[in-house]
Write a protein that holds these residues in place. Structure first.
Motif, PDB file in Angstrom:
ATOM      1  N   GLY A 170       0.801  -1.216   0.000  1.00  0.00           N
ATOM      2  CA  GLY A 170       0.000   0.000   0.000  1.00  0.00           C
ATOM      3  C   GLY A 170       0.833   1.264   0.000  1.00  0.00           C
ATOM      4  O   GLY A 170       2.066   1.235  -0.155  1.00  0.00           O
ATOM      5  N   ALA A 171       0.163   2.380   0.205  1.00  0.00           N
ATOM      6  CA  ALA A 171       0.801   3.692   0.113  1.00  0.00           C
ATOM      7  C   ALA A 171       1.873   3.911   1.169  1.00  0.00           C
ATOM      8  O   ALA A 171       2.742   4.780   1.018  1.00  0.00           O
ATOM      9  CB  ALA A 171      -0.261   4.789   0.225  1.00  0.00           C
ATOM     10  N   ASN A 172       1.857   3.120   2.255  1.00  0.00           N
ATOM     11  CA  ASN A 172       2.861   3.294   3.310  1.00  0.00           C
ATOM     12  C   ASN A 172       4.183   2.611   2.993  1.00  0.00           C
ATOM     13  O   ASN A 172       5.168   2.781   3.718  1.00  0.00           O
ATOM     14  CB  ASN A 172       2.333   2.792   4.660  1.00  0.00           C
ATOM     15  CG  ASN A 172       1.954   1.311   4.633  1.00  0.00           C
ATOM     16  OD1 ASN A 172       2.237   0.595   3.677  1.00  0.00           O
ATOM     17  ND2 ASN A 172       1.293   0.851   5.700  1.00  0.00           N
ATOM     18  N   GLY A 173       4.234   1.800   1.921  1.00  0.00           N
ATOM     19  CA  GLY A 173       5.495   1.152   1.526  1.00  0.00           C
ATOM     20  C   GLY A 173       5.932   0.036   2.444  1.00  0.00           C
ATOM     21  O   GLY A 173       7.091  -0.372   2.420  1.00  0.00           O
ATOM     22  N   ILE A 174       4.996  -0.509   3.245  1.00  0.00           N
ATOM     23  CA  ILE A 174       5.323  -1.548   4.224  1.00  0.00           C
ATOM     24  C   ILE A 174       4.807  -2.896   3.739  1.00  0.00           C
ATOM     25  O   ILE A 174       3.688  -3.013   3.249  1.00  0.00           O
ATOM     26  CB  ILE A 174       4.722  -1.207   5.601  1.00  0.00           C
ATOM     27  CG1 ILE A 174       5.362   0.068   6.154  1.00  0.00           C
ATOM     28  CG2 ILE A 174       4.900  -2.357   6.584  1.00  0.00           C
ATOM     29  CD1 ILE A 174       4.736   0.562   7.442  1.00  0.00           C
ATOM     30  N   GLN A 200      11.093   8.093  -6.701  1.00  0.00           N
ATOM     31  CA  GLN A 200      10.649   8.329  -8.069  1.00  0.00           C
ATOM     32  C   GLN A 200       9.414   7.496  -8.433  1.00  0.00           C
ATOM     33  O   GLN A 200       9.140   7.257  -9.605  1.00  0.00           O
ATOM     34  CB  GLN A 200      11.809   8.058  -9.036  1.00  0.00           C
ATOM     35  CG  GLN A 200      12.962   9.021  -8.819  1.00  0.00           C
ATOM     36  CD  GLN A 200      14.234   8.637  -9.540  1.00  0.00           C
ATOM     37  OE1 GLN A 200      14.317   7.578 -10.168  1.00  0.00           O
ATOM     38  NE2 GLN A 200      15.245   9.485  -9.478  1.00  0.00           N
ATOM     39  N   LEU A 201       8.687   7.059  -7.410  1.00  0.00           N
ATOM     40  CA  LEU A 201       7.417   6.359  -7.584  1.00  0.00           C
ATOM     41  C   LEU A 201       6.313   7.173  -6.932  1.00  0.00           C
ATOM     42  O   LEU A 201       6.560   7.969  -6.027  1.00  0.00           O
ATOM     43  CB  LEU A 201       7.457   4.977  -6.928  1.00  0.00           C
ATOM     44  CG  LEU A 201       8.560   4.005  -7.312  1.00  0.00           C
ATOM     45  CD1 LEU A 201       8.401   2.710  -6.519  1.00  0.00           C
ATOM     46  CD2 LEU A 201       8.554   3.723  -8.795  1.00  0.00           C
ATOM     47  N   GLU A 202       5.059   6.926  -7.374  1.00  0.00           N
ATOM     48  CA  GLU A 202       3.913   7.555  -6.743  1.00  0.00           C
ATOM     49  C   GLU A 202       2.778   6.549  -6.658  1.00  0.00           C
ATOM     50  O   GLU A 202       2.664   5.646  -7.491  1.00  0.00           O
ATOM     51  CB  GLU A 202       3.486   8.807  -7.504  1.00  0.00           C
ATOM     52  CG  GLU A 202       3.200   8.581  -8.973  1.00  0.00           C
ATOM     53  CD  GLU A 202       3.020   9.888  -9.722  1.00  0.00           C
ATOM     54  OE1 GLU A 202       3.198  10.959  -9.106  1.00  0.00           O
ATOM     55  OE2 GLU A 202       2.710   9.834 -10.924  1.00  0.00           O
ATOM     56  N   PHE A 203       1.967   6.699  -5.629  1.00  0.00           N
ATOM     57  CA  PHE A 203       0.840   5.793  -5.388  1.00  0.00           C
ATOM     58  C   PHE A 203      -0.430   6.494  -5.834  1.00  0.00           C
ATOM     59  O   PHE A 203      -0.875   7.464  -5.218  1.00  0.00           O
ATOM     60  CB  PHE A 203       0.786   5.425  -3.905  1.00  0.00           C
ATOM     61  CG  PHE A 203      -0.127   4.267  -3.589  1.00  0.00           C
ATOM     62  CD1 PHE A 203       0.240   2.973  -3.918  1.00  0.00           C
ATOM     63  CD2 PHE A 203      -1.351   4.487  -2.961  1.00  0.00           C
ATOM     64  CE1 PHE A 203      -0.584   1.903  -3.611  1.00  0.00           C
ATOM     65  CE2 PHE A 203      -2.181   3.425  -2.654  1.00  0.00           C
ATOM     66  CZ  PHE A 203      -1.798   2.122  -2.988  1.00  0.00           C
ATOM     67  N   THR A 204      -1.027   6.002  -6.928  1.00  0.00           N
ATOM     68  CA  THR A 204      -2.180   6.656  -7.532  1.00  0.00           C
ATOM     69  C   THR A 204      -3.279   5.642  -7.807  1.00  0.00           C
ATOM     70  O   THR A 204      -3.014   4.598  -8.412  1.00  0.00           O
ATOM     71  CB  THR A 204      -1.787   7.342  -8.856  1.00  0.00           C
ATOM     72  OG1 THR A 204      -0.686   8.229  -8.623  1.00  0.00           O
ATOM     73  CG2 THR A 204      -2.959   8.136  -9.428  1.00  0.00           C
ATOM     74  N   ASN A 205      -4.482   5.931  -7.347  1.00  0.00           N
ATOM     75  CA  ASN A 205      -5.633   5.047  -7.567  1.00  0.00           C
ATOM     76  C   ASN A 205      -5.355   3.613  -7.119  1.00  0.00           C
ATOM     77  O   ASN A 205      -5.714   2.642  -7.792  1.00  0.00           O
ATOM     78  CB  ASN A 205      -6.047   5.065  -9.042  1.00  0.00           C
ATOM     79  CG  ASN A 205      -6.513   6.432  -9.499  1.00  0.00           C
ATOM     80  OD1 ASN A 205      -7.161   7.158  -8.733  1.00  0.00           O
ATOM     81  ND2 ASN A 205      -6.197   6.788 -10.733  1.00  0.00           N
ATOM     82  N   GLY A 206      -4.672   3.496  -5.984  1.00  0.00           N
ATOM     83  CA  GLY A 206      -4.426   2.183  -5.396  1.00  0.00           C
ATOM     84  C   GLY A 206      -3.290   1.404  -6.023  1.00  0.00           C
ATOM     85  O   GLY A 206      -3.096   0.226  -5.686  1.00  0.00           O
ATOM     86  N   LYS A 207      -2.507   2.017  -6.900  1.00  0.00           N
ATOM     87  CA  LYS A 207      -1.400   1.325  -7.562  1.00  0.00           C
ATOM     88  C   LYS A 207      -0.147   2.196  -7.568  1.00  0.00           C
ATOM     89  O   LYS A 207      -0.215   3.432  -7.630  1.00  0.00           O
ATOM     90  CB  LYS A 207      -1.771   0.977  -9.012  1.00  0.00           C
ATOM     91  CG  LYS A 207      -2.887  -0.042  -9.152  1.00  0.00           C
ATOM     92  CD  LYS A 207      -2.463  -1.415  -8.688  1.00  0.00           C
ATOM     93  CE  LYS A 207      -3.571  -2.431  -8.862  1.00  0.00           C
ATOM     94  NZ  LYS A 207      -3.182  -3.773  -8.353  1.00  0.00           N
ATOM     95  N   TRP A 208       1.004   1.525  -7.527  1.00  0.00           N
ATOM     96  CA  TRP A 208       2.283   2.209  -7.665  1.00  0.00           C
ATOM     97  C   TRP A 208       2.627   2.375  -9.135  1.00  0.00           C
ATOM     98  O   TRP A 208       2.387   1.478  -9.942  1.00  0.00           O
ATOM     99  CB  TRP A 208       3.390   1.429  -6.966  1.00  0.00           C
ATOM    100  CG  TRP A 208       3.315   1.497  -5.486  1.00  0.00           C
ATOM    101  CD1 TRP A 208       2.789   0.568  -4.635  1.00  0.00           C
ATOM    102  CD2 TRP A 208       3.768   2.583  -4.662  1.00  0.00           C
ATOM    103  NE1 TRP A 208       2.882   0.992  -3.330  1.00  0.00           N
ATOM    104  CE2 TRP A 208       3.478   2.224  -3.315  1.00  0.00           C
ATOM    105  CE3 TRP A 208       4.377   3.803  -4.921  1.00  0.00           C
ATOM    106  CZ2 TRP A 208       3.793   3.057  -2.250  1.00  0.00           C
ATOM    107  CZ3 TRP A 208       4.690   4.630  -3.851  1.00  0.00           C
ATOM    108  CH2 TRP A 208       4.399   4.258  -2.544  1.00  0.00           C
ATOM    109  N   GLN A 209       3.212   3.514  -9.454  1.00  0.00           N
ATOM    110  CA  GLN A 209       3.707   3.729 -10.813  1.00  0.00           C
ATOM    111  C   GLN A 209       4.887   4.694 -10.758  1.00  0.00           C
ATOM    112  O   GLN A 209       5.002   5.506  -9.839  1.00  0.00           O
ATOM    113  CB  GLN A 209       2.606   4.299 -11.707  1.00  0.00           C
ATOM    114  CG  GLN A 209       2.062   5.647 -11.272  1.00  0.00           C
ATOM    115  CD  GLN A 209       0.914   6.117 -12.156  1.00  0.00           C
ATOM    116  OE1 GLN A 209       0.272   5.333 -12.832  1.00  0.00           O
ATOM    117  NE2 GLN A 209       0.660   7.415 -12.155  1.00  0.00           N
ATOM    118  N   PRO A 210       5.789   4.607 -11.736  1.00  0.00           N
ATOM    119  CA  PRO A 210       6.906   5.549 -11.755  1.00  0.00           C
ATOM    120  C   PRO A 210       6.418   6.961 -12.045  1.00  0.00           C
ATOM    121  O   PRO A 210       5.417   7.144 -12.757  1.00  0.00           O
ATOM    122  CB  PRO A 210       7.784   5.036 -12.916  1.00  0.00           C
ATOM    123  CG  PRO A 210       7.293   3.665 -13.222  1.00  0.00           C
ATOM    124  CD  PRO A 210       5.851   3.633 -12.830  1.00  0.00           C
TER     125      PRO A 210
END
Length: 449
Positions: free
Chosen positions: A69-73, A88-98
């Protein structure tokens, strides 16, 4: 009917999504040998190493595959530094993307534990310090360069003197003698610590970075930090253990496997995954251990065909069962009961099948499977890749109340990939690439009209 249609639509959308985002790990073969280190000979076994540093796109695909999830854990371990603007990643709409423009930059702001979890998911490992130095030197092609591929750093690496204070896309500089890029500069690379016991221990990272000067980018420069350390200039690359499939150039030319029960499986048609060839470990298959987790274990030996199928071989075999096991309300496609399948798949494992292609042409391949998380497979014919990193979408369901049943939700995708096949007898290899935790019933090959 509506429920099944909705599940199939979701599965197809997932498949299209992840095929776009999956980036194969290109590998370079490193022939083992001996090198001098601190005036002593050191022997290094053969292995494969990633051609490039692991990228943001590859790491984002992994994070989504294990549902971070967004917490990276993940499992109470912080893998990435989500608080840093340098991630250099972002969490958008429940998914990670560069982040846009950083897809092929080396993954940074990942600690040692985050690198190890990626390795587990891909069936790889971090290189030891000796393996890293050996590969950076060019292995058996060693020319005793100061940096990996040259005596002048600007030819082979991004460092403080030419980087404009930022990382760069992997592979933009000259490779070393083996064809490996960026082992000097761009991002430091975590190395494996086989004696790691606590979070206060020391883990080596090698190769210098865009932020460092020339000296840290020398092959023999020795730096590192604690395993929880995050940096905008520390990343990693991975290695894969040598197996007969990768180390023997004549493996398929001199193939010693035999069709199961003397019956060559036919294409077009279904290739039953449990009917892999005879020949044992290193010939007909490669398995991570010597035990069959299904036949004789999960399914106790009791004299029945299903419980004892290929009981003395290491490929893990089970079969579909009723009693609220495989007849789940969360199946996308209903399986046939008492159907044998190959399961407990671990990345890096492979299985060989002798097949007969009856007609030359372009084929599609489908798969009947379960997947407790997003993963991927590759298919080879006589050792040549037909399709690599074919995404197998998760069949997990958020309403499932029994954890182990997440491995028993079945789906079938009829067009995972397409490719040309030549008429004749061949050896087909099914290899698990990412994640594992999948069960394979059959591959279905159909000739395009």
């Amino acid at each position: 009917m509506l429920k099944k249609f909705s599940f199939c639509l979701i599965a197809c959308l997932l498949l299209m999504c992840f095929n776009v985002k999956a980036t194969p790990i290109e590998k370079i073969w490193v022939q083992g040998g001996t090198m001098q280190y601190k005036e002593k000979p050191v022997s290094v076994n053969s292995f494969e190493i990633s051609k490039y540093e692991i990228t943001n796109a590859q790491y984002a695909f992994f994070l989504n595959g294990i549902e971070v999830g967004a917490n990276g854990i993940f499992k109470e371990i912080q893998l990435i530094n989500v608080a840093s603007n340098d991630l250099q990643l972002e969490f958008t709409n429940g998914k990670w993307q560069p982040k846009k423009g950083f897809e092929n930059h080396p993954m940074v702001m990942v600690n040692y534990y985050g690198a190890l979890q990626f390795c587990k998911w891909t069936g790889s490992n971090l290189p030891s310090e000796m393996e890293w130095i050996y590969a950076a030197n060019g292995g058996i092609k060693n020319k005793n360069f100061k940096y990996s591929g040259a005596n002048t750093l600007k030819k082979v690496g991004w460092f403080k003197g030419n980087s404009d204070s930022r990382s760069h896309k992997v592979g933009e500089k000259k490779p070393n003698a083996l064809g490996i890029y960026d082992m000097s500069g761009n991002a430091w690379e975590w190395c494996r610590n086989d004696e790691l016991k606590t979070a206060d221990d020391f883990c080596v990272h090698m190769g210098g970075s865009w932020f460092a000067g020339e000296q840290p980018s020398q092959i023999l420069a020795h730096y590192g930090n604690k395993p929880k350390h995050f940096s905008n200039s520390v990343g990693f690359r991975v290695i894969f253990a040598a197996t007969t499939l990768t180390s023997d150039v004549n493996f398929f030319k001199n193939y010693k496997g035999k069709p199961y029960n003397d019956q060559v499986q036919q294409i077009p048609g279904k290739v039953q995954c449990e009917w892999y060839d005879l020949g044992g470990e290193g010939i007909a298959y490669h398995d991570s251990d010597n035990s069959n987790s299904g036949s004789g274990n999960l399914n106790p030996a009791n004299g029945t065909f299903l419980n004892e199928f290929r009981i003395n071989e290491a490929v893990d075999i089970s079969y579909t069962k009723s009693r609220d096991i495989d007849n789940s309300p969360y199946n996308v496609v209903e399986p046939v009961m008492d159907e044998l399948y190959a399961g407990w798949m671990i990345p890096g494992e492979w299985i060989n099948y002798t097949v007969n292609v009856n007609t030359s042409g372009t084929y599609t391949v489908g798969l009947m499977f379960t997947a407790s998380g997003d993963g991927a497979i590759s298919l080879l014919l006589d050792g040549k890749e037909l399709a690599t990193d074919i995404v197998v979408p998760s069949t997990r369901h958020n309403k499932e109340t029994v954890a182990w049943r997440q491995w028993h939700h079945w789906n079938r995708i009829d067009n995972l990939a397409s490719f040309k096949l030549e008429k004749g007898t061949h050896v087909l290899t099914l290899k698990t690439v990412y994640n594992g935790n999948m069960n394979y019933d059959y591959l279905d090959f159909k000739l395009k009209e």
